[in-house]
Write an enzyme that holds these catalytic residues in place. Structure first.
Site, PDB file in Angstrom:
ATOM      1  N   ASN B 403       0.671  -1.198   0.070  1.00  0.00           N
ATOM      2  CA  ASN B 403       0.094  -0.208  -0.052  1.00  0.00           C
ATOM      3  C   ASN B 403       0.836   1.263  -0.092  1.00  0.00           C
ATOM      4  O   ASN B 403       1.127   1.623  -1.085  1.00  0.00           O
ATOM      5  CB  ASN B 403      -0.943  -0.030   1.243  1.00  0.00           C
ATOM      6  CG  ASN B 403      -2.072   0.890   0.909  1.00  0.00           C
ATOM      7  OD1 ASN B 403      -1.854   1.901   0.355  1.00  0.00           O
ATOM      8  ND2 ASN B 403      -3.135   0.824   1.678  1.00  0.00           N
ATOM      9  N   ASP B 404       1.285   1.786   1.159  1.00  0.00           N
ATOM     10  CA  ASP B 404       2.169   3.026   1.136  1.00  0.00           C
ATOM     11  C   ASP B 404       3.152   2.948   0.267  1.00  0.00           C
ATOM     12  O   ASP B 404       3.624   4.071  -0.257  1.00  0.00           O
ATOM     13  CB  ASP B 404       2.360   3.364   2.827  1.00  0.00           C
ATOM     14  CG  ASP B 404       1.571   3.490   3.729  1.00  0.00           C
ATOM     15  OD1 ASP B 404       0.073   3.973   3.271  1.00  0.00           O
ATOM     16  OD2 ASP B 404       1.528   3.135   4.813  1.00  0.00           O
ATOM     17  N   VAL B 405       3.824   1.824  -0.059  1.00  0.00           N
ATOM     18  CA  VAL B 405       5.015   1.961  -0.836  1.00  0.00           C
ATOM     19  C   VAL B 405       4.592   2.332  -2.147  1.00  0.00           C
ATOM     20  O   VAL B 405       5.563   2.324  -3.116  1.00  0.00           O
ATOM     21  CB  VAL B 405       5.800   0.755  -0.614  1.00  0.00           C
ATOM     22  CG1 VAL B 405       6.551   0.553   0.953  1.00  0.00           C
ATOM     23  CG2 VAL B 405       5.252  -0.573  -0.942  1.00  0.00           C
ATOM     24  N   THR B 406       3.532   2.094  -2.455  1.00  0.00           N
ATOM     25  CA  THR B 406       3.122   2.578  -4.004  1.00  0.00           C
ATOM     26  C   THR B 406       2.303   3.645  -4.321  1.00  0.00           C
ATOM     27  O   THR B 406       1.823   4.200  -5.299  1.00  0.00           O
ATOM     28  CB  THR B 406       2.086   1.442  -4.429  1.00  0.00           C
ATOM     29  OG1 THR B 406       1.089   1.269  -3.591  1.00  0.00           O
ATOM     30  CG2 THR B 406       2.686  -0.100  -4.225  1.00  0.00           C
ATOM     31  N   ALA B 443       0.331   3.956   7.164  1.00  0.00           N
ATOM     32  CA  ALA B 443       0.489   5.448   7.731  1.00  0.00           C
ATOM     33  C   ALA B 443      -0.975   6.116   7.870  1.00  0.00           C
ATOM     34  O   ALA B 443      -0.772   7.405   7.752  1.00  0.00           O
ATOM     35  CB  ALA B 443       1.347   6.029   6.595  1.00  0.00           C
TER      36      ALA B 443
END
Lengths: 102, 478
Positions: B403-406, B443
């Site tokens: 999720n957040d890393v994209t 996050a």
């Protein structure tokens, strides 16, 4: 300060620098086996366990020496075996290797 | 200058040789082709060093060292019990459970280092108090301090990874205060023992440092574990190096320093990849911890839902597919399905790559091991910097449990993930996201990728969704 301590400090510092150099070149793909490999290297504490077996001469010391040997042996044997198992899984393309990464 | 006996020289040279194998072994870990041999070389050096230590002990070369019958029982018994346990657990462990096993080995290494210093301290206290100057007591106390912290801290970390200790941050009334008190008590005990070496002081040090280890790791969330495990790894290295100072042994100093360096580098890399300073991670209380964090259903813009057949068609007629596995894939244990889907597409002549963010998984590089176990060739596993330019030419980017890393929002200022290094998934021609629900990531931020017009959301559990996808793609076999 004794000569031995100064020598030991020099050794420690240089080994740290060598460690930084070598480790920073390892690709992220291999970080888990690398960490596990580093883990087995600190299993060298087994050498310390051997040395203190020669110092122990009271019941408490025997108990502590037993645990030191057990912990250290678990660390070193388990560490190397599990690292080898992990690395055995990293295979290049089976058969055709038309496109090699790097 | 004192001359050493022949045996002494041979033992010391063996230690030097072992140190060389450790460095070369680590160096060979730089490529999957040589890594296994490197590990073997390092193990051979280790065996030589241990044999040298035993030979030296038996030889009676050192007048201080005398092994009693019980001493032999303790050494041999401990080695057999510990060695067997290590061997068996290393053989049977599942690759998903690797982080907790590495944590456990790390814990016992730190514990052993602390015990070595303790026994040496007791010996000198009984026979040779004149040798207990600061040159001895400083490394002893540092060894016991760091060793005890890493012993209990790594056990808690292993417990969190295993699920025996809740993965979410544990904070109770007064826990912060207690953490500070135990830290101060540890430092006070260090000063006390250095000033006046007594068993009481040493006992206080062990208790306070062990308590601090527990309290330090409890408030840290499950998803921050890659950082914590790396940091504790560095600690153990330092503890072992200190033990080397205590018993004046070169190989322990060198090996400890090497591990200290590797752990420090990994800690820095992991913290950078999570875009948070190490200090903030160690204070803890961040994140919800274990499992996919999809709790809320609301999402800002309009996400487009897509069905299994649509995804299968896109994949079957693509030329280049990039699979982006994340924490959710590991949590759902769907790595085997991801690998099967990849090899099926490969057989159709489609180029398949896996884009691995540095913090995907539960310890540094963990996702690579999970996929390697699922028979994904390592040539398809791509690091973030290598794969990012490739997204532009990818027909489909398939995001599974990341999720957040994209999230493209990381490229802009003013939000919680600003500046975080991300995978450029949004550059792909078409994007499919497999996700349990339309929720927030770790996050707590909406992912702008999901509302991108190019993105289709394929809702479902990672494992089932991938299985369905494999079945559907089969229908489009040539």
């Amino acid at each position: 300060m004794s000569v031995e301590l100064l020598n030991d400090l020099a050794l420690f510092t240089l080994a740290l620098l060598v460690g930084f150099e070598v480790i920073s070149k390892i690709p992220a793909t291999l970080h888990t086996p690398m960490m596990s490999g580093a883990n087995s290297i600190h299993g060298v504490i087994v050498v310390g366990a051997v040395i203190i077996a020669g110092l122990a001469d009271s019941p408490w010391a025997y108990v502590l020496a037993f645990f030191a040997a057990a912990f250290a042996a678990m660390n070193v044997v388990g560490g190397y075996v599990v690292t080898d198992r992990m690395l055995g899984m990293f295979k290049a393309r089976p058969g055709s290797d038309k496109e090699d990464g790097k | 200058m004192e001359t050493l006996s022949t045996l002494d020289v041979i033992v010391r040279l063996t230690y030097l040789g072992a140190a060389v194998t450790f460095v070369l072994g680590l160096h060979m870990m730089g490529s999957p082709r040589t890594a296994r041999r490197g590990n073997f070389l390092s193990a051979a050096g280790m065996a030589a060093a241990i044999i040298a230590a035993v030979v030296y002990l038996v030889s009676g070369e050192d007048p201080h060292l005398h092994v009693t019958t019980w001493g032999w029982v303790a050494l041999a018994g401990g080695t057999v019990v510990g060695g067997l346990y290590g061997l068996i657990s290393a053989r049977v462990v599942e690759m998903t459970a690797m982080p907790q096993l590495v944590s456990l080995f790390n814990a016992v290494g730190g514990g052993a280092a602390a015990l070595v210093a303790t026994v040496d301290f007791m010996d000198r206290l009984a026979y040779d108090q004149s040798s207990m100057g600061a040159e001895f007591t400083v490394p002893v106390t540092l060894d016991i301090l760091i060793g005890s912290v890493t012993f209990t801290g790594s056990l808690i970390a292993a417990g969190k990874l295993q699920g025996w200790v809740p993965g979410k941050p544990i904070v109770f009334v007064g826990s912060r205060l207690l953490t500070i008190v135990s830290a101060l008590a540890s430092l006070a005990a260090v000063v006390w023992v250095v000033a006046d070496p007594t068993l009481m002081g040493l006992l206080l040090l062990v208790v306070a440092a062990s308590l601090f280890g527990v309290l330090m790791v409890l408030p840290i969330g499950g998803a921050d574990m890659p950082v914590v495990v790396s940091l504790l790894n560095a600690f153990t290295g330092l503890a072992v190096a200190m033990a080397g100072f205590v018993v004046d042994n070169d190989i322990m100093i060198i090996a400890g320093a090497l591990v200290g360096a590797s752990g420090s580098i990994l800690t820095k890399l992991m913290a950078d990849a999570m875009n948070r300073p190490i200090s903030s991670i160690m204070v803890g209380g961040f994140g919800t911890g274990d499992g996919p964090a999809d709790t809320s259903a609301g999402s800002g813009g309009e996400a487009r839902l897509i069905g299994v057949d649509d995804v299968a068609i896109q994949l079957a007629y693509a030329e280049k597919v990039i699979i982006v596995p994340g924490y959710g894939l590991a949590a759902a244990q769907a790595q085997r399905e991801a690998g099967d889907l990849g090899s099926m597409l490969e057989e159709k002549g489609i180029s398949v790559y896996y884009a691995i963010h540095p913090v995907a998984g539960r310890m540094p590089g963990h996702m690579n091991v999970l996929l390697a176990e699922a028979d994904v060739p390592y040539t398809q596993l791509k690091e973030m910097d290598d794969i990012n330019p490739e997204f532009e030419t990818a027909d489909v980017a398939l995001v599974v449990g990341a999720n957040d890393v994209t999230n493209p929002a990381a490229r802009r200022q003013g939000n919680t993930i600003s500046g975080m290094p991300i995978l450029d998934v949004d550059h792909a021609r078409s994007i499919v996201v497999i996700k349990r629900s339309l929720g927030h990531g770790y996050a707590g931020l909406d992912n702008e990728l999901y509302t991108d017009p190019k993105t289709g959301m394929f809702l479902g559990d990672a494992k089932t969704a991938l299985s369905d996808l494999i079945a559907a793609v089969k229908q489009y076999a040539d």
